[in-house]
Motif scaffolding. Sequence first.
Motif, PDB file in Angstrom:
ATOM      1  N   VAL A 339      53.349   6.800 -28.139  1.00 49.97           N
ATOM      2  CA  VAL A 339      54.808   6.854 -28.111  1.00 49.97           C
ATOM      3  C   VAL A 339      55.385   5.453 -28.007  1.00 49.97           C
ATOM      4  O   VAL A 339      54.975   4.668 -27.148  1.00 49.97           O
ATOM      5  N   LEU A 340      56.347   5.146 -28.871  1.00 50.47           N
ATOM      6  CA  LEU A 340      57.108   3.898 -28.797  1.00 50.47           C
ATOM      7  C   LEU A 340      58.585   4.210 -28.941  1.00 50.47           C
ATOM      8  O   LEU A 340      58.966   5.175 -29.618  1.00 50.47           O
ATOM      9  N   GLU A 341      59.412   3.378 -28.327  1.00 51.72           N
ATOM     10  CA  GLU A 341      60.857   3.481 -28.479  1.00 51.72           C
ATOM     11  C   GLU A 341      61.356   2.249 -29.210  1.00 51.72           C
ATOM     12  O   GLU A 341      61.101   1.120 -28.783  1.00 51.72           O
ATOM     13  N   LEU A 342      62.050   2.485 -30.315  1.00 50.02           N
ATOM     14  CA  LEU A 342      62.579   1.396 -31.137  1.00 50.02           C
ATOM     15  C   LEU A 342      63.970   1.780 -31.608  1.00 50.02           C
ATOM     16  O   LEU A 342      64.162   2.803 -32.268  1.00 50.02           O
ATOM     17  N   GLY A 343      64.938   0.938 -31.242  1.00 49.96           N
ATOM     18  CA  GLY A 343      66.303   1.200 -31.647  1.00 49.96           C
ATOM     19  C   GLY A 343      67.152  -0.052 -31.562  1.00 49.96           C
ATOM     20  O   GLY A 343      66.639  -1.157 -31.343  1.00 49.96           O
ATOM     21  N   PRO A 344      68.462   0.084 -31.685  1.00 47.43           N
ATOM     22  CA  PRO A 344      69.372  -1.069 -31.722  1.00 47.43           C
ATOM     23  C   PRO A 344      69.556  -1.709 -30.354  1.00 47.43           C
ATOM     24  O   PRO A 344      68.899  -1.331 -29.367  1.00 47.43           O
ATOM     25  N   LEU A 345      70.457  -2.666 -30.269  1.00 47.66           N
ATOM     26  CA  LEU A 345      70.731  -3.354 -29.011  1.00 47.66           C
ATOM     27  C   LEU A 345      71.310  -2.379 -27.980  1.00 47.66           C
ATOM     28  O   LEU A 345      72.093  -1.491 -28.317  1.00 47.66           O
ATOM     29  N   ASN A 346      70.907  -2.593 -26.726  1.00 47.16           N
ATOM     30  CA  ASN A 346      71.300  -1.664 -25.673  1.00 47.16           C
ATOM     31  C   ASN A 346      72.333  -2.237 -24.702  1.00 47.16           C
ATOM     32  O   ASN A 346      72.561  -1.676 -23.629  1.00 47.16           O
ATOM     33  N   ASP A 347      72.989  -3.354 -25.065  1.00 50.08           N
ATOM     34  CA  ASP A 347      73.860  -4.027 -24.101  1.00 50.08           C
ATOM     35  C   ASP A 347      75.173  -3.306 -23.848  1.00 50.08           C
ATOM     36  O   ASP A 347      75.867  -3.608 -22.864  1.00 50.08           O
ATOM     37  N   THR A 348      75.557  -2.323 -24.692  1.00 50.58           N
ATOM     38  CA  THR A 348      76.829  -1.627 -24.474  1.00 50.58           C
ATOM     39  C   THR A 348      76.656  -0.123 -24.262  1.00 50.58           C
ATOM     40  O   THR A 348      77.648   0.609 -24.275  1.00 50.58           O
ATOM     41  N   ILE A 349      75.442   0.334 -24.068  1.00 53.62           N
ATOM     42  CA  ILE A 349      75.239   1.778 -23.921  1.00 53.62           C
ATOM     43  C   ILE A 349      75.942   2.310 -22.676  1.00 53.62           C
ATOM     44  O   ILE A 349      75.984   1.659 -21.637  1.00 53.62           O
ATOM     45  N   HIS A 350      76.552   3.483 -22.831  1.00 57.59           N
ATOM     46  CA  HIS A 350      77.276   4.186 -21.770  1.00 57.59           C
ATOM     47  C   HIS A 350      78.532   3.427 -21.314  1.00 57.59           C
ATOM     48  O   HIS A 350      79.127   3.786 -20.298  1.00 57.59           O
ATOM     49  N   GLN A 351      78.933   2.415 -22.057  1.00 59.44           N
ATOM     50  CA  GLN A 351      80.131   1.656 -21.716  1.00 59.44           C
ATOM     51  C   GLN A 351      81.286   2.046 -22.639  1.00 59.44           C
ATOM     52  O   GLN A 351      81.094   2.676 -23.688  1.00 59.44           O
ATOM     53  N   ALA A 352      82.502   1.655 -22.256  1.00 57.14           N
ATOM     54  CA  ALA A 352      83.611   1.714 -23.200  1.00 57.14           C
ATOM     55  C   ALA A 352      83.346   0.692 -24.304  1.00 57.14           C
ATOM     56  O   ALA A 352      82.688  -0.325 -24.088  1.00 57.14           O
ATOM     57  N   ASN A 353      83.840   0.999 -25.501  1.00 59.39           N
ATOM     58  CA  ASN A 353      83.633   0.143 -26.671  1.00 59.39           C
ATOM     59  C   ASN A 353      82.150  -0.050 -26.994  1.00 59.39           C
ATOM     60  O   ASN A 353      81.721  -1.144 -27.386  1.00 59.39           O
ATOM     61  N   GLU A 354      81.374   1.006 -26.806  1.00 64.43           N
ATOM     62  CA  GLU A 354      79.973   0.985 -27.234  1.00 64.43           C
ATOM     63  C   GLU A 354      79.918   0.581 -28.709  1.00 64.43           C
ATOM     64  O   GLU A 354      80.678   1.090 -29.533  1.00 64.43           O
ATOM     65  N   ARG A 355      79.007  -0.326 -29.045  1.00 66.80           N
ATOM     66  CA  ARG A 355      79.003  -0.851 -30.413  1.00 66.80           C
ATOM     67  C   ARG A 355      77.646  -1.442 -30.757  1.00 66.80           C
ATOM     68  O   ARG A 355      76.867  -1.802 -29.875  1.00 66.80           O
ATOM     69  N   ILE A 356      77.402  -1.550 -32.076  1.00 68.09           N
ATOM     70  CA  ILE A 356      76.267  -2.306 -32.594  1.00 68.09           C
ATOM     71  C   ILE A 356      76.731  -3.021 -33.857  1.00 68.09           C
ATOM     72  O   ILE A 356      77.778  -2.702 -34.432  1.00 68.09           O
TER      73      ILE A 356
END
Length: 377
Positions: A339-356
């Motif tokens: 199992v591996l997890e690979l995805g986008p940047l996580n610096d705004t997760i669960h925040q307002a203005n979540e974005r990538i």
Amino acid sequence: MADDALDLARALIARASVTPDDAGCQKLIGERLAAAGFAVEHLRFGDVDNLWAVAGDSGPLLCFAGHTDVVPPGPLEDWSHDPFAATLDDGWLIGRGAADMKSSVAAMVCAAERFRARHPEHGGRLAFLLTSDEEGPAVDGTRAVMDWLAERGVAIDYCLVGEPSSTDTLGDTVKNGRRGSLNGHARVRGRQGHVAYPHKADNALHRLLALLADLAAHHWDDGDEFFPPTSFQVSNLEAGTGAENVIPGIAEARFNWRFNPKQDEASIRRHVEQRCVAHGIPAEAIAWRLSGAPFITREGALIDATRAAIREHAGLDTVLSTAGGTSDGRFIAPTGAQVLELGPLNDTIHQANERIVAEDVARLSDIYEDIVARLLN
């Protein structure tokens, strides 16, 4: 085709699928996968929608895993745009689920479509496991689907989870494991009384605080090359009537361990129960809840393929990490899957203005496709 993954990500973000509501995301995905030759099954457990889809007849099974649910957006005035409008602004894709994790799901679907079109006679099997219960209790989602698969004798060999793993740039970090999470709720009973007559009372808070200080000072372990040391944190503490002159007769605390494979639920509980005795607290005063055990993929074909694909499409030597919270990988890894997890940047997760970065959706999809090709071609 270059914008196909981005278009699908925006279509998914536009569906306000706050846990456990799927809001039609899986129906849209299922229709696309069926058109690509996948056998699609929609599984409803309790209030949770799940999707299992597979293409191919035999051989190693590579599964894309993810979730279509999102956390609530919070106060709308904190957002620069409607959280479910999937806004493109100055190169950013903004919306609830942009990072966690509808862009990953969209990238996976488009990668699978391209791979199936380019390699109709591919080896092995390619699958999807999606749930609308990852951000919630996580009982009737991936956990339930894994039980359903076990009853049918289906075993996953490789699993890519689309959780946002990247730190500073797409692909710089891949999660190859996660720490376990164990929760405790202590409710200590004493005897309420007047602060001027302590001999006539039993201060429940004093005994509880002594236990908590003991646990906080304890050295659990040193971790290893992949995991940090086990950590203990008190998250909530409650006692007293609100009056300054009343000794509390009941004190409560909630706490959590994030633990590595050097510990397990039993070893932690044994230590805590021993310390309870030392502080005059019955062991049954603590209620336990295991959120998940630690898991890790230390080596194997999935890591090799993922490293190579990231190097090819992002020009990076990715870093393996076990940092952060847990994920639905905790229900898949115990079956023996890599199992591996690979995805986008996580610096705004669960925040307002979540974005990538909007372009990262297509780039991530190319990386996913490359990984599939290396494992199943």
